[in-house]
Scaffold this active site. Structure first.
Site, PDB file in Angstrom:
ATOM      1  N   GLY A  42     -34.425  40.690  90.418  1.00 42.34           N
ATOM      2  CA  GLY A  42     -33.996  42.270  90.722  1.00 42.34           C
ATOM      3  C   GLY A  42     -34.728  42.966  89.310  1.00 42.34           C
ATOM      4  O   GLY A  42     -35.019  42.547  88.565  1.00 42.34           O
ATOM      5  N   ARG A  43     -34.734  44.213  89.576  1.00 39.24           N
ATOM      6  CA  ARG A  43     -35.176  44.963  88.483  1.00 39.24           C
ATOM      7  C   ARG A  43     -34.281  46.072  87.990  1.00 39.24           C
ATOM      8  O   ARG A  43     -33.387  46.321  88.620  1.00 39.24           O
ATOM      9  CB  ARG A  43     -36.605  45.835  89.162  1.00 39.24           C
ATOM     10  CG  ARG A  43     -37.447  44.882  89.491  1.00 39.24           C
ATOM     11  CD  ARG A  43     -38.720  45.388  90.106  1.00 39.24           C
ATOM     12  NE  ARG A  43     -39.675  46.386  89.085  1.00 39.24           N
ATOM     13  CZ  ARG A  43     -40.454  45.694  87.943  1.00 39.24           C
ATOM     14  NH1 ARG A  43     -40.695  44.510  88.036  1.00 39.24           N
ATOM     15  NH2 ARG A  43     -41.048  46.649  87.352  1.00 39.24           N
TER      16      ARG A  43
ATOM     17  N   HIS B 153     -53.699  47.658 125.395  1.00 44.01           N
ATOM     18  CA  HIS B 153     -53.561  46.396 125.798  1.00 44.01           C
ATOM     19  C   HIS B 153     -55.086  45.632 125.408  1.00 44.01           C
ATOM     20  O   HIS B 153     -56.136  46.200 125.804  1.00 44.01           O
ATOM     21  CB  HIS B 153     -53.245  46.041 127.276  1.00 44.01           C
ATOM     22  CG  HIS B 153     -53.369  44.809 127.877  1.00 44.01           C
ATOM     23  ND1 HIS B 153     -52.647  43.749 127.238  1.00 44.01           N
ATOM     24  CD2 HIS B 153     -54.356  44.004 128.461  1.00 44.01           C
ATOM     25  CE1 HIS B 153     -52.967  42.568 127.991  1.00 44.01           C
ATOM     26  NE2 HIS B 153     -53.903  42.723 128.627  1.00 44.01           N
TER      27      HIS B 153
ATOM     28  N   ASP C 135     -38.423  54.524  90.971  1.00 45.32           N
ATOM     29  CA  ASP C 135     -37.485  53.480  90.592  1.00 45.32           C
ATOM     30  C   ASP C 135     -36.174  53.665  89.618  1.00 45.32           C
ATOM     31  O   ASP C 135     -35.330  52.906  89.584  1.00 45.32           O
ATOM     32  CB  ASP C 135     -38.096  52.334  90.214  1.00 45.32           C
ATOM     33  CG  ASP C 135     -38.776  51.278  91.062  1.00 45.32           C
ATOM     34  OD1 ASP C 135     -38.942  51.732  92.245  1.00 45.32           O
ATOM     35  OD2 ASP C 135     -39.488  50.202  90.647  1.00 45.32           O
TER      36      ASP C 135
ATOM     37  N   ALA D 266     -42.468  51.692  96.330  1.00 47.72           N
ATOM     38  CA  ALA D 266     -43.476  52.774  95.805  1.00 47.72           C
ATOM     39  C   ALA D 266     -43.684  53.871  96.815  1.00 47.72           C
ATOM     40  O   ALA D 266     -43.736  55.030  96.134  1.00 47.72           O
ATOM     41  CB  ALA D 266     -44.661  52.038  95.715  1.00 47.72           C
TER      42      ALA D 266
ATOM     43  N   VAL E 174     -37.249  39.483  97.615  1.00 48.35           N
ATOM     44  CA  VAL E 174     -38.494  39.959  97.922  1.00 48.35           C
ATOM     45  C   VAL E 174     -39.706  39.248  96.917  1.00 48.35           C
ATOM     46  O   VAL E 174     -40.668  38.891  97.449  1.00 48.35           O
ATOM     47  CB  VAL E 174     -38.707  41.594  97.716  1.00 48.35           C
ATOM     48  CG1 VAL E 174     -39.768  42.163  98.790  1.00 48.35           C
ATOM     49  CG2 VAL E 174     -37.517  42.145  98.592  1.00 48.35           C
TER      50      VAL E 174
END
Ligand code: FAD
Ligand code: NAD
Length: 476
Positions: A282-283, A455, A323, A331, A194
């Site tokens: 990565g983290r 539309h 995390d 988040a 990402v």
């Protein structure tokens, strides 16, 4: 004497600051411990997300997309622009102003809700009659605070690779990659995930030649295969991102002139020369100096704090969210866990449905999904029907000159319940919200098919994808 609170939150990222606000709203005396300092040495709330993550990356994304619009896209609208220039310093100043506005906004919310900001690093040190004890070490002498309940929201940090020292000048993680002083001519990125894709795209739009080295042999393995295939075609085709899959990184040398990365692909030794290298592999959860061992807080083999579905740790009245616990590192996932935990501490009933968390990759076009991929349904043996509809024939998309991509809807073959929605389109991050609501309410594809969509709008493509599940798309 120690300050006492009903709740102390450790960490003021999106998970922690939201938990503190919700706890205060529910009448609890709340405090939040936060140690973050800006490069200028000032304390700041907001964590990774506001300081070096979601917010600054999306500010740069918009600037770089505007530059690309001016230089490459306006012409088809009959607008010609000559001499367009990119002022990186000004772009960065804008980004920093947005970050400052957001982080100061949280300071305001803390004041408004009567939340004490305990400035410094928080360490769990033990238990007293008043509850859990936390030592807070800031610029002055360490102080102790106590609370009946503790919410750990210490977040994550970039994973680094052995032998590749990150100095955030030449070899960078997300922190340095969001603060380049000029556009690198040649940018190397390790990891086509990402962050690599989002930040690689930012610098590509501004003119960098970007090469990404990805260890896995597949591209965007977490996304639905049809989406990752379409994205691959766009990113490596028209956008000229050079993505090398199955790359095994060897020796990395950084010198004054740039970085040399040796790597192996298909058994062949290769070498990448670049001016800057971004490591985005990565983290890892952040439990440094948290004092887990002081109180017997359980941490799993991968470094995450062990929690149950309600974010309860193994210790009474210690919760962990965001995390630093299992689940996607997003988040909005952390924020919802923050709300849930504050409400549980207040004695309410609350939960977070991890099955309806939207994922968005802010590339151009954006990629967004919620729920299961087609490959997951096949692996599980769940019978399903799929409906897919492209943006190429949508009037609004044509008007916007943003016709790449499609919406794919997956629904249970027998019950018709929507099991997954996958979107690749410039506005996928906004469009996915309808799918999240539908899935949270356990809607069927027929429900979406029968709802009136404005539309011309991009949302009509979601409508058509729902109709396509039953083989009755109207405009195809
Ligand atoms: P964090 O935001 O990491 O905050 C944790 C805080 O705890 C930090 O401020 C830290 O200083 C503090 N802390 C840690 N230990 C202690 C201690 N012992 N004492 C005191 N304070 C402590 N997610 C999205 O959903 N959308 C996006 O678009 C998106 N973009 C991203 C872009 C980038 C470049 C990066 C790196 C991440 C992005 N993310 C995005 C992921 C998102 O930033 C994280 O999921 C989110 O910040 C996690 O929130 P958190 O509160 O759990 O932790
Ligand atoms: P990631 O997991 O998305 O991607 C890391 C990539 O690096 C993977 O493709 C992996 O296979 C690859 N990799 C791992 N080791 C490697 C090695 N030795 N050599 C080459 N490639 C290697 O992680 P990330 O991009 O660092 O982002 C971290 C997390 O931050 C994300 O998972 C996400 O949760 C969060 N984030 C979210 C957003 C968003 O929501 N839009 C944006 C940025 C970050």
């Amino acid at each position: 004497m120690a300050q006492t609170f009903d709740v102390i939150v450790i960490g003021a990222g999106p998970a922690g600051y939201i938990a503190a606000i919700r706890a205060a709203q529910l009448g609890m005396k709340s405090a939040c411990v936060e140690s973050w300092k800006t490069p200028q040495g000032e304390g700041a709330l907001g964590g990774t997300c506001l300081n070096v993550g979601c917010i600054p990356s999306k500010a740069l994304l918009e600037s770089s997309e505007n530059y690309e619009r001016v230089t490459r896209k306006f012409e088809s609208h009959g607008i010609s622009v000559s001499g367009a220039k990119m002022d990186v310093a000004r772009m960065m100043a804008r980004k920093e102003a947005i970050v400052a506005k957001m982080t100061k906004g949280i300071e305001y919310l803390f004041k408004k809700n009567g939340i004490a900001w305990l400035r410094g690093h928080g360490t769990l040190i033990g238990k007293s009659a008043n509850g859990w004890q936390i030592e807070v070490k800031g610029d002055g002498p360490a102080e102790t605070a106590e609370a009946k309940a503790v919410i750990i929201a210490t977040g994550s940090k970039a994973r680094h690779l052995p032998g590749i020292p990150v100095d955030n000048e030449t070899i960078c993680d997300n922190v340095g990659a969001l603060a380049f002083k000029e556009v690198p001519k040649r940018l190397g990125v390790i990891g086509a995930g990402v962050i690599g894709l989002e930040l690689g795209s930012v610098w590509r739009r501004l003119g960098a030649q970007v090469t990404m080295l990805e260890a896995l042999p597949v591209f965007l393995g977490a996304a639905d295969e049809s989406v990752s295939k379409a994205a691959w075609k766009i990113f490596t085709g028209r956008q000229q991102l050079d993505i090398r899959l199955g790359a095994q990184i060897g020796k990395v040398d950084a010198g004054k002139k740039g970085v040399t990365v040796e790597f192996e692909q298909d058994g062949k030794g290769q070498r990448l020369e670049c001016d800057k290298l971004v490591v985005a592999v990565g983290r890892v959860p952040n439990t440094d100096g948290l004092g887990a061992e002081n109180v017997g807080l359980k941490i799993d083999a991968r470094g995450f704090i062990e929690v149950d579905a309600h974010c309860r740790s193994n210790l009474h009245n210690i919760f962990a969210i965001g995390d630093v616990v299992r689940g996607p590192m997003l988040a909005h996932k952390g924020e919802e866990e923050g709300v849930m935990v504050a409400e549980l501490i207040a004695g309410q009933k609350a939960h977070v449905n991890l099955d309806t968390i939207p994922w968005v990759i802010y590339t151009s076009p954006e990629i967004a999904w919620v729920g299961r991929t087609e490959q997951q349904l096949k692996e599980e043996g769940t019978p399903y029907r799929a409906g897919q509809f492209p943006f190429t024939i949508n009037g609004r998309a044509l008007g916007q000159d943003e016709t790449e991509g499609f919406v794919k809807m997956l629904a249970h073959a027998k019950t018709d319940e929507i099991l997954g929605v996958h979107i690749i389109n410039t506005h996928a991050s906004e469009l996915i919200a309808e799918a999240v609501v539908a899935m949270e309410f356990r809607a069927c594809s027929e429900d979406i098919a029968r709802i009136v969509h404005a539309h011309p709008s991009l949302s009509e493509v979601l409508h058509e994808a729902a109709l396509a599940v039953d083989n009755r798309a109207l405009n195809m």
